[in-house]
Write a protein that holds these residues in place. Structure first.
Motif, PDB file in Angstrom:
ATOM      1  N   ILE A  57       0.926  -0.827  -0.070  1.00  0.00           N
ATOM      2  CA  ILE A  57      -0.314   0.091   0.435  1.00  0.00           C
ATOM      3  C   ILE A  57       0.962   0.815  -0.431  1.00  0.00           C
ATOM      4  O   ILE A  57       0.428   2.049  -0.517  1.00  0.00           O
ATOM      5  CB  ILE A  57      -0.994   0.056   1.479  1.00  0.00           C
ATOM      6  CG1 ILE A  57      -1.889  -1.167   1.080  1.00  0.00           C
ATOM      7  CG2 ILE A  57      -1.551   1.472   1.394  1.00  0.00           C
ATOM      8  CD1 ILE A  57      -2.917  -1.174   2.012  1.00  0.00           C
ATOM      9  N   ALA A  58       2.243   1.125   0.968  1.00  0.00           N
ATOM     10  CA  ALA A  58       2.876   2.353   1.079  1.00  0.00           C
ATOM     11  C   ALA A  58       3.817   1.983  -0.616  1.00  0.00           C
ATOM     12  O   ALA A  58       4.306   3.279  -0.606  1.00  0.00           O
ATOM     13  CB  ALA A  58       3.985   2.436   1.430  1.00  0.00           C
ATOM     14  N   GLY A  59       3.503   1.371  -2.085  1.00  0.00           N
ATOM     15  CA  GLY A  59       3.604   2.074  -3.012  1.00  0.00           C
ATOM     16  C   GLY A  59       5.593   0.834  -2.919  1.00  0.00           C
ATOM     17  O   GLY A  59       6.741   2.028  -3.232  1.00  0.00           O
ATOM     18  N   ALA A  60       6.077   0.441  -2.097  1.00  0.00           N
ATOM     19  CA  ALA A  60       7.598  -0.494  -1.719  1.00  0.00           C
ATOM     20  C   ALA A  60       7.897  -0.416  -3.648  1.00  0.00           C
ATOM     21  O   ALA A  60       6.862  -1.290  -4.101  1.00  0.00           O
ATOM     22  CB  ALA A  60       7.916  -1.852  -0.764  1.00  0.00           C
ATOM     23  N   GLU A  61       9.311  -0.565  -3.770  1.00  0.00           N
ATOM     24  CA  GLU A  61       9.979  -0.865  -4.538  1.00  0.00           C
ATOM     25  C   GLU A  61       9.892  -2.629  -4.822  1.00  0.00           C
ATOM     26  O   GLU A  61       9.758  -3.288  -5.950  1.00  0.00           O
ATOM     27  CB  GLU A  61      11.240   0.018  -5.514  1.00  0.00           C
ATOM     28  CG  GLU A  61      12.106  -0.993  -6.556  1.00  0.00           C
ATOM     29  CD  GLU A  61      13.021  -0.433  -6.208  1.00  0.00           C
ATOM     30  OE1 GLU A  61      14.293  -0.743  -7.315  1.00  0.00           O
ATOM     31  OE2 GLU A  61      13.116   0.697  -5.857  1.00  0.00           O
ATOM     32  N   GLY A  62      10.251  -3.258  -3.372  1.00  0.00           N
ATOM     33  CA  GLY A  62      10.526  -4.350  -3.968  1.00  0.00           C
ATOM     34  C   GLY A  62      10.388  -5.026  -2.331  1.00  0.00           C
ATOM     35  O   GLY A  62      10.025  -4.659  -1.058  1.00  0.00           O
ATOM     36  N   ILE A  63       9.464  -6.359  -2.567  1.00  0.00           N
ATOM     37  CA  ILE A  63       9.058  -6.857  -0.872  1.00  0.00           C
ATOM     38  C   ILE A  63       9.580  -8.254  -1.472  1.00  0.00           C
ATOM     39  O   ILE A  63       9.067  -8.920  -2.303  1.00  0.00           O
ATOM     40  CB  ILE A  63       7.272  -6.827  -1.164  1.00  0.00           C
ATOM     41  CG1 ILE A  63       7.496  -5.411  -0.741  1.00  0.00           C
ATOM     42  CG2 ILE A  63       7.042  -8.161  -0.221  1.00  0.00           C
ATOM     43  CD1 ILE A  63       6.036  -5.408  -0.261  1.00  0.00           C
ATOM     44  N   VAL A  64      10.309  -9.183  -0.654  1.00  0.00           N
ATOM     45  CA  VAL A  64      10.546  -9.976  -0.317  1.00  0.00           C
ATOM     46  C   VAL A  64      10.613 -11.009   0.647  1.00  0.00           C
ATOM     47  O   VAL A  64      10.502 -10.708   2.034  1.00  0.00           O
ATOM     48  CB  VAL A  64      13.256 -10.455  -0.440  1.00  0.00           C
ATOM     49  CG1 VAL A  64      12.475 -11.729  -0.257  1.00  0.00           C
ATOM     50  CG2 VAL A  64      13.173  -9.958  -0.837  1.00  0.00           C
ATOM     51  N   LEU A  65       9.602 -12.064  -0.246  1.00  0.00           N
ATOM     52  CA  LEU A  65       8.754 -12.844   1.058  1.00  0.00           C
ATOM     53  C   LEU A  65       9.577 -14.521   1.037  1.00  0.00           C
ATOM     54  O   LEU A  65       9.517 -15.066   0.318  1.00  0.00           O
ATOM     55  CB  LEU A  65       7.706 -13.416   0.109  1.00  0.00           C
ATOM     56  CG  LEU A  65       6.626 -12.072  -0.155  1.00  0.00           C
ATOM     57  CD1 LEU A  65       4.938 -12.949  -0.830  1.00  0.00           C
ATOM     58  CD2 LEU A  65       6.016 -11.615   1.837  1.00  0.00           C
ATOM     59  N   THR A  66       9.681 -14.764   2.538  1.00  0.00           N
ATOM     60  CA  THR A  66      10.576 -15.970   3.316  1.00  0.00           C
ATOM     61  C   THR A  66      10.051 -16.393   4.096  1.00  0.00           C
ATOM     62  O   THR A  66       8.809 -16.306   4.529  1.00  0.00           O
ATOM     63  CB  THR A  66      11.980 -15.532   2.938  1.00  0.00           C
ATOM     64  OG1 THR A  66      11.637 -15.170   4.320  1.00  0.00           O
ATOM     65  CG2 THR A  66      12.863 -14.789   2.351  1.00  0.00           C
ATOM     66  N   GLY A  67      10.052 -17.921   4.321  1.00  0.00           N
ATOM     67  CA  GLY A  67       9.432 -19.059   4.874  1.00  0.00           C
ATOM     68  C   GLY A  67       9.381 -20.535   4.446  1.00  0.00           C
ATOM     69  O   GLY A  67      10.678 -20.138   3.556  1.00  0.00           O
ATOM     70  N   ARG A  68       9.125 -21.236   4.937  1.00  0.00           N
ATOM     71  CA  ARG A  68      10.519 -22.513   5.231  1.00  0.00           C
ATOM     72  C   ARG A  68       8.597 -23.067   4.129  1.00  0.00           C
ATOM     73  O   ARG A  68       9.421 -24.073   3.060  1.00  0.00           O
ATOM     74  CB  ARG A  68       9.502 -23.099   6.441  1.00  0.00           C
ATOM     75  CG  ARG A  68      10.678 -22.753   7.475  1.00  0.00           C
ATOM     76  CD  ARG A  68       9.677 -23.405   9.267  1.00  0.00           C
ATOM     77  NE  ARG A  68      11.184 -23.953   9.869  1.00  0.00           N
ATOM     78  CZ  ARG A  68      12.364 -24.852  10.208  1.00  0.00           C
ATOM     79  NH1 ARG A  68      12.370 -25.507   9.592  1.00  0.00           N
ATOM     80  NH2 ARG A  68      12.682 -24.683  11.191  1.00  0.00           N
ATOM     81  N   ASN A  69       8.239 -22.800   3.650  1.00  0.00           N
ATOM     82  CA  ASN A  69       6.731 -23.493   2.623  1.00  0.00           C
ATOM     83  C   ASN A  69       6.725 -22.568   1.392  1.00  0.00           C
ATOM     84  O   ASN A  69       5.918 -21.292   0.996  1.00  0.00           O
ATOM     85  CB  ASN A  69       5.117 -24.063   4.006  1.00  0.00           C
ATOM     86  CG  ASN A  69       4.809 -24.247   2.564  1.00  0.00           C
ATOM     87  OD1 ASN A  69       4.823 -24.350   0.975  1.00  0.00           O
ATOM     88  ND2 ASN A  69       3.477 -24.975   2.659  1.00  0.00           N
ATOM     89  N   GLN A  70       7.403 -22.836   0.551  1.00  0.00           N
ATOM     90  CA  GLN A  70       7.145 -22.078  -1.053  1.00  0.00           C
ATOM     91  C   GLN A  70       5.979 -21.960  -1.245  1.00  0.00           C
ATOM     92  O   GLN A  70       5.448 -20.774  -1.462  1.00  0.00           O
ATOM     93  CB  GLN A  70       7.924 -22.101  -1.654  1.00  0.00           C
ATOM     94  CG  GLN A  70       7.938 -21.736  -3.119  1.00  0.00           C
ATOM     95  CD  GLN A  70       9.392 -20.546  -2.972  1.00  0.00           C
ATOM     96  OE1 GLN A  70      10.006 -20.818  -2.009  1.00  0.00           O
ATOM     97  NE2 GLN A  70       9.172 -19.623  -3.755  1.00  0.00           N
TER      98      GLN A  70
END
Length: 300
Positions: A57-70
Protein backbone atom coordinates in the motif's frame (compact mmCIF):
# COMPACT_ATOMS: atom_id res chain seq x y z
CA UNK A 1 -13.29 -10.74 31.32
CA UNK A 2 -11.61 -7.39 30.74
CA UNK A 3 -10.56 -7.44 27.05
CA UNK A 4 -7.64 -5.13 27.91
CA UNK A 5 -6.35 -7.29 30.77
CA UNK A 6 -3.16 -8.22 28.90
CA UNK A 7 -2.71 -4.83 27.25
CA UNK A 8 -3.64 -1.90 29.51
CA UNK A 9 -1.21 -2.83 32.34
CA UNK A 10 1.68 -2.62 29.86
CA UNK A 11 0.97 0.78 28.34
CA UNK A 12 3.78 3.34 28.02
CA UNK A 13 1.23 5.87 26.73
CA UNK A 14 -2.18 6.92 28.02
CA UNK A 15 -3.74 6.31 24.61
CA UNK A 16 -4.19 2.61 23.77
CA UNK A 17 -4.15 1.82 20.05
CA UNK A 18 -5.95 -1.20 18.62
CA UNK A 19 -5.96 -0.34 14.92
CA UNK A 20 -4.34 1.82 12.25
CA UNK A 21 -4.27 5.58 12.92
CA UNK A 22 -2.82 8.40 10.78
CA UNK A 23 0.75 8.24 12.17
CA UNK A 24 1.14 4.60 11.09
CA UNK A 25 -1.33 4.50 8.20
CA UNK A 26 0.30 2.88 5.13
CA UNK A 27 -1.38 5.52 2.94
CA UNK A 28 0.26 8.33 4.92
CA UNK A 29 2.57 10.11 2.39
CA UNK A 30 5.17 10.59 5.14
CA UNK A 31 5.53 6.80 5.32
CA UNK A 32 6.02 6.28 1.61
CA UNK A 33 8.08 3.19 0.78
CA UNK A 34 8.81 4.24 -2.80
CA UNK A 35 12.27 3.13 -3.84
CA UNK A 36 12.61 0.84 -0.81
CA UNK A 37 12.86 -2.92 -0.49
CA UNK A 38 11.80 -4.93 2.54
CA UNK A 39 12.55 -8.58 3.34
CA UNK A 40 9.92 -10.27 5.52
CA UNK A 41 10.57 -13.55 7.33
CA UNK A 42 7.65 -15.70 8.42
CA UNK A 43 5.67 -14.38 5.47
CA UNK A 44 3.59 -17.56 5.33
CA UNK A 45 1.94 -16.49 8.59
CA UNK A 46 -0.82 -13.96 9.10
CA UNK A 47 1.36 -11.26 10.63
CA UNK A 48 4.04 -11.42 7.92
CA UNK A 49 1.35 -11.28 5.25
CA UNK A 50 -0.21 -8.19 6.82
CA UNK A 51 3.18 -6.45 6.94
CA UNK A 52 3.59 -7.22 3.23
CA UNK A 53 0.20 -5.65 2.51
CA UNK A 54 1.16 -2.49 4.41
CA UNK A 55 4.37 -2.09 2.41
CA UNK A 56 2.53 -2.71 -0.85
CA UNK A 57 0.00 0.00 0.00
CA UNK A 58 2.92 2.33 0.80
CA UNK A 59 4.33 1.69 -2.69
CA UNK A 60 7.45 -0.36 -1.95
CA UNK A 61 9.72 -1.02 -4.89
CA UNK A 62 10.41 -4.59 -3.80
CA UNK A 63 9.13 -7.06 -1.22
CA UNK A 64 11.01 -10.26 -0.48
CA UNK A 65 8.81 -12.92 1.11
CA UNK A 66 10.53 -15.76 2.94
CA UNK A 67 9.24 -18.81 4.76
CA UNK A 68 9.79 -22.51 5.16
CA UNK A 69 6.94 -23.37 2.80
CA UNK A 70 7.21 -21.91 -0.70
CA UNK A 71 3.57 -22.75 -1.41
CA UNK A 72 2.47 -20.65 1.56
CA UNK A 73 4.04 -17.54 0.02
CA UNK A 74 1.62 -17.47 -2.93
CA UNK A 75 -1.25 -15.81 -1.02
CA UNK A 76 0.70 -12.75 0.22
CA UNK A 77 2.43 -12.46 -3.18
CA UNK A 78 -0.96 -12.31 -4.91
CA UNK A 79 -2.19 -9.75 -2.37
CA UNK A 80 0.81 -7.52 -3.10
CA UNK A 81 0.18 -7.76 -6.85
CA UNK A 82 -3.44 -6.65 -6.43
CA UNK A 83 -2.57 -3.76 -4.08
CA UNK A 84 0.49 -2.46 -5.94
CA UNK A 85 1.09 -3.91 -9.41
CA UNK A 86 4.36 -1.98 -9.74
CA UNK A 87 5.89 -3.61 -6.64
CA UNK A 88 8.24 -6.43 -7.53
CA UNK A 89 7.97 -9.59 -5.40
CA UNK A 90 10.57 -12.26 -4.74
CA UNK A 91 9.50 -15.45 -2.92
CA UNK A 92 12.21 -17.54 -1.25
CA UNK A 93 12.03 -20.55 1.04
CA UNK A 94 14.54 -20.80 3.86
CA UNK A 95 15.25 -22.36 7.25
CA UNK A 96 16.52 -19.43 9.33
CA UNK A 97 18.62 -21.67 11.55
CA UNK A 98 20.52 -22.80 8.44
CA UNK A 99 23.33 -20.37 7.61
CA UNK A 100 23.57 -21.36 3.96
CA UNK A 101 19.84 -20.75 3.48
CA UNK A 102 19.98 -17.30 5.08
CA UNK A 103 23.10 -16.25 3.20
CA UNK A 104 21.39 -17.34 -0.03
CA UNK A 105 18.23 -15.28 0.52
CA UNK A 106 20.27 -12.10 1.00
CA UNK A 107 22.45 -12.88 -2.02
CA UNK A 108 19.36 -13.33 -4.20
CA UNK A 109 17.57 -10.29 -2.76
CA UNK A 110 20.54 -7.95 -3.24
CA UNK A 111 21.13 -9.35 -6.71
CA UNK A 112 17.56 -8.51 -7.75
CA UNK A 113 16.97 -5.24 -5.87
CA UNK A 114 20.45 -3.84 -5.26
CA UNK A 115 19.96 -3.71 -1.48
CA UNK A 116 17.53 -4.58 1.31
CA UNK A 117 16.51 -1.43 3.15
CA UNK A 118 14.49 -3.13 5.88
CA UNK A 119 14.23 -6.62 7.34
CA UNK A 120 11.08 -7.45 9.31
CA UNK A 121 11.68 -10.65 11.24
CA UNK A 122 8.27 -12.18 11.97
CA UNK A 123 9.32 -15.86 11.96
CA UNK A 124 9.34 -17.49 15.36
CA UNK A 125 8.62 -20.56 17.44
CA UNK A 126 6.30 -21.02 20.43
CA UNK A 127 6.62 -24.35 22.17
CA UNK A 128 5.12 -25.20 25.51
CA UNK A 129 5.38 -27.50 28.48
CA UNK A 130 6.55 -27.61 32.08
CA UNK A 131 10.23 -27.16 32.88
CA UNK A 132 11.83 -30.53 33.49
CA UNK A 133 9.06 -32.46 31.74
CA UNK A 134 9.86 -31.43 28.18
CA UNK A 135 12.76 -33.32 26.56
CA UNK A 136 15.80 -30.97 26.41
CA UNK A 137 15.82 -30.75 22.61
CA UNK A 138 12.10 -29.92 22.50
CA UNK A 139 12.54 -27.22 25.15
CA UNK A 140 15.57 -25.71 23.39
CA UNK A 141 13.89 -25.57 19.97
CA UNK A 142 12.41 -22.13 20.76
CA UNK A 143 15.92 -20.84 21.43
CA UNK A 144 17.13 -22.36 18.16
CA UNK A 145 14.50 -20.46 16.15
CA UNK A 146 13.97 -17.30 18.21
CA UNK A 147 17.58 -16.62 19.21
CA UNK A 148 19.93 -18.50 16.90
CA UNK A 149 17.73 -17.86 13.86
CA UNK A 150 17.61 -14.15 14.71
CA UNK A 151 21.37 -13.96 15.13
CA UNK A 152 21.98 -15.77 11.84
CA UNK A 153 19.60 -13.37 10.11
CA UNK A 154 21.34 -10.30 11.59
CA UNK A 155 24.79 -11.68 10.77
CA UNK A 156 24.11 -12.21 7.07
CA UNK A 157 22.12 -8.99 6.75
CA UNK A 158 25.15 -7.09 8.03
CA UNK A 159 27.35 -8.91 5.50
CA UNK A 160 24.97 -8.09 2.64
CA UNK A 161 24.36 -4.35 3.11
CA UNK A 162 26.31 -1.27 4.12
CA UNK A 163 23.45 0.04 6.29
CA UNK A 164 19.88 -0.97 7.02
CA UNK A 165 16.98 -1.38 9.40
CA UNK A 166 16.25 -4.60 11.28
CA UNK A 167 12.92 -5.02 13.07
CA UNK A 168 12.47 -8.02 15.35
CA UNK A 169 8.96 -9.12 16.26
CA UNK A 170 9.09 -9.62 20.02
CA UNK A 171 6.38 -10.02 22.62
CA UNK A 172 5.21 -8.81 26.01
CA UNK A 173 5.29 -12.52 26.82
CA UNK A 174 8.99 -12.01 27.48
CA UNK A 175 8.00 -10.27 30.71
CA UNK A 176 5.61 -12.99 31.93
CA UNK A 177 6.35 -16.01 34.08
CA UNK A 178 3.51 -18.33 33.11
CA UNK A 179 3.57 -22.08 33.61
CA UNK A 180 4.44 -23.84 30.36
CA UNK A 181 6.00 -20.80 28.66
CA UNK A 182 9.61 -20.99 29.87
CA UNK A 183 11.24 -21.70 26.52
CA UNK A 184 9.17 -19.14 24.63
CA UNK A 185 9.34 -16.22 27.06
CA UNK A 186 13.00 -16.90 27.89
CA UNK A 187 14.02 -16.96 24.24
CA UNK A 188 12.08 -13.77 23.51
CA UNK A 189 13.79 -12.04 26.45
CA UNK A 190 17.14 -13.09 24.99
CA UNK A 191 16.02 -11.59 21.66
CA UNK A 192 15.51 -8.22 23.37
CA UNK A 193 19.06 -8.30 24.67
CA UNK A 194 20.42 -9.31 21.24
CA UNK A 195 18.69 -6.27 19.73
CA UNK A 196 20.27 -3.98 22.33
CA UNK A 197 23.74 -5.36 21.62
CA UNK A 198 23.29 -4.95 17.87
CA UNK A 199 22.24 -1.36 18.50
CA UNK A 200 25.32 -0.77 20.67
CA UNK A 201 27.92 -2.46 18.49
CA UNK A 202 26.65 -1.93 14.93
CA UNK A 203 25.99 1.78 14.35
CA UNK A 204 25.17 1.21 10.68
CA UNK A 205 22.21 -0.98 11.65
CA UNK A 206 18.99 0.55 12.99
CA UNK A 207 17.47 -2.11 15.27
CA UNK A 208 14.04 -2.25 16.92
CA UNK A 209 11.96 -4.87 18.71
CA UNK A 210 8.18 -4.59 18.36
CA UNK A 211 5.29 -6.19 20.19
CA UNK A 212 2.54 -6.88 17.59
CA UNK A 213 -0.22 -6.90 20.18
CA UNK A 214 -2.62 -9.79 20.51
CA UNK A 215 -3.64 -10.19 16.91
CA UNK A 216 -7.14 -11.15 15.88
CA UNK A 217 -7.54 -13.69 13.08
CA UNK A 218 -6.98 -12.12 9.68
CA UNK A 219 -9.46 -12.46 6.84
CA UNK A 220 -7.20 -15.09 5.33
CA UNK A 221 -7.24 -17.10 8.60
CA UNK A 222 -3.48 -17.44 8.38
CA UNK A 223 -1.09 -17.61 11.31
CA UNK A 224 -1.25 -19.07 14.81
CA UNK A 225 -4.36 -18.62 16.95
CA UNK A 226 -4.14 -19.26 20.70
CA UNK A 227 -7.65 -20.12 21.86
CA UNK A 228 -7.10 -18.92 25.44
CA UNK A 229 -6.14 -15.45 24.14
CA UNK A 230 -9.04 -15.08 21.69
CA UNK A 231 -11.11 -12.86 24.05
CA UNK A 232 -8.16 -10.44 24.19
CA UNK A 233 -7.20 -10.59 20.49
CA UNK A 234 -8.35 -7.14 19.43
CA UNK A 235 -5.29 -5.93 17.52
CA UNK A 236 -4.89 -5.86 13.74
CA UNK A 237 -1.89 -7.45 12.04
CA UNK A 238 -1.51 -4.47 9.73
CA UNK A 239 -0.67 -2.34 12.80
CA UNK A 240 2.75 -4.01 12.80
CA UNK A 241 3.07 -3.20 9.10
CA UNK A 242 2.26 0.45 9.74
CA UNK A 243 4.64 0.58 12.70
CA UNK A 244 7.43 -0.91 10.58
CA UNK A 245 6.88 1.82 7.97
CA UNK A 246 7.22 4.43 10.74
CA UNK A 247 10.37 2.81 12.15
CA UNK A 248 11.94 2.82 8.69
CA UNK A 249 11.91 6.64 8.78
CA UNK A 250 14.80 8.72 10.25
CA UNK A 251 12.36 10.38 12.65
CA UNK A 252 12.15 7.08 14.55
CA UNK A 253 15.84 7.14 15.45
CA UNK A 254 15.01 8.06 19.04
CA UNK A 255 13.59 4.53 19.38
CA UNK A 256 16.67 2.68 18.08
CA UNK A 257 17.54 -0.34 20.18
CA UNK A 258 14.22 -0.08 22.01
CA UNK A 259 11.14 -2.22 22.56
CA UNK A 260 7.98 -0.67 21.11
CA UNK A 261 4.40 -1.93 21.29
CA UNK A 262 1.82 -1.39 18.55
CA UNK A 263 -0.59 -0.49 21.35
CA UNK A 264 1.44 2.61 22.29
CA UNK A 265 0.57 5.95 20.74
CA UNK A 266 3.55 7.21 18.72
CA UNK A 267 2.40 10.83 18.77
CA UNK A 268 2.57 10.73 22.55
CA UNK A 269 5.96 9.00 22.53
CA UNK A 270 7.39 11.65 20.18
CA UNK A 271 6.58 14.33 22.75
CA UNK A 272 8.94 12.61 25.20
CA UNK A 273 11.90 11.80 22.93
CA UNK A 274 14.53 13.29 25.22
CA UNK A 275 13.27 11.52 28.31
CA UNK A 276 13.04 8.19 26.48
CA UNK A 277 16.61 8.36 25.17
CA UNK A 278 18.30 9.94 28.19
CA UNK A 279 16.73 7.57 30.71
CA UNK A 280 16.69 4.55 28.37
CA UNK A 281 13.05 4.03 29.29
CA UNK A 282 12.34 1.47 26.57
CA UNK A 283 15.39 -0.71 27.16
CA UNK A 284 15.99 -3.55 29.59
CA UNK A 285 16.86 -2.94 33.22
CA UNK A 286 18.48 -5.65 35.33
CA UNK A 287 15.90 -5.74 38.13
CA UNK A 288 12.86 -3.82 39.27
CA UNK A 289 14.69 -2.91 42.47
CA UNK A 290 16.48 0.46 42.54
CA UNK A 291 20.07 -0.64 43.01
CA UNK A 292 22.67 1.83 44.26
CA UNK A 293 25.29 2.66 46.85
CA UNK A 294 22.64 3.07 49.56
CA UNK A 295 20.75 -0.03 48.52
CA UNK A 296 17.09 -0.16 47.58
CA UNK A 297 14.93 2.52 49.31
CA UNK A 298 12.86 0.06 51.36
CA UNK A 299 9.44 1.21 52.55
CA UNK A 300 10.13 0.05 56.13
Amino acid sequence: MDPNAFTAPFQATKTLRRDIYPTIAPKNPELSAKGKTILITGATGGLGGEVARAWAIAGAEGIVLTGRNQEGLKEPAEAIASLSPSTRVLCLSADLTNEADVEAIFTKAVSQFGTVDVVLHAAGSMGGGPVGDLPPNAWFSDYEVNVKGSYVLAHYYLKAVAAGTLIFVGTLGASFTFAGMSSYSGSKMALLKLAEYLDTEKPNLRVFTVHPGIVAATETQRGMIVDSLTPFALDKGIQTGGLSLYLAQPKADYLKGSFVSVNWDLDELEKHKSEITEQKLLKLAFLGAKLGIEGHPWSN
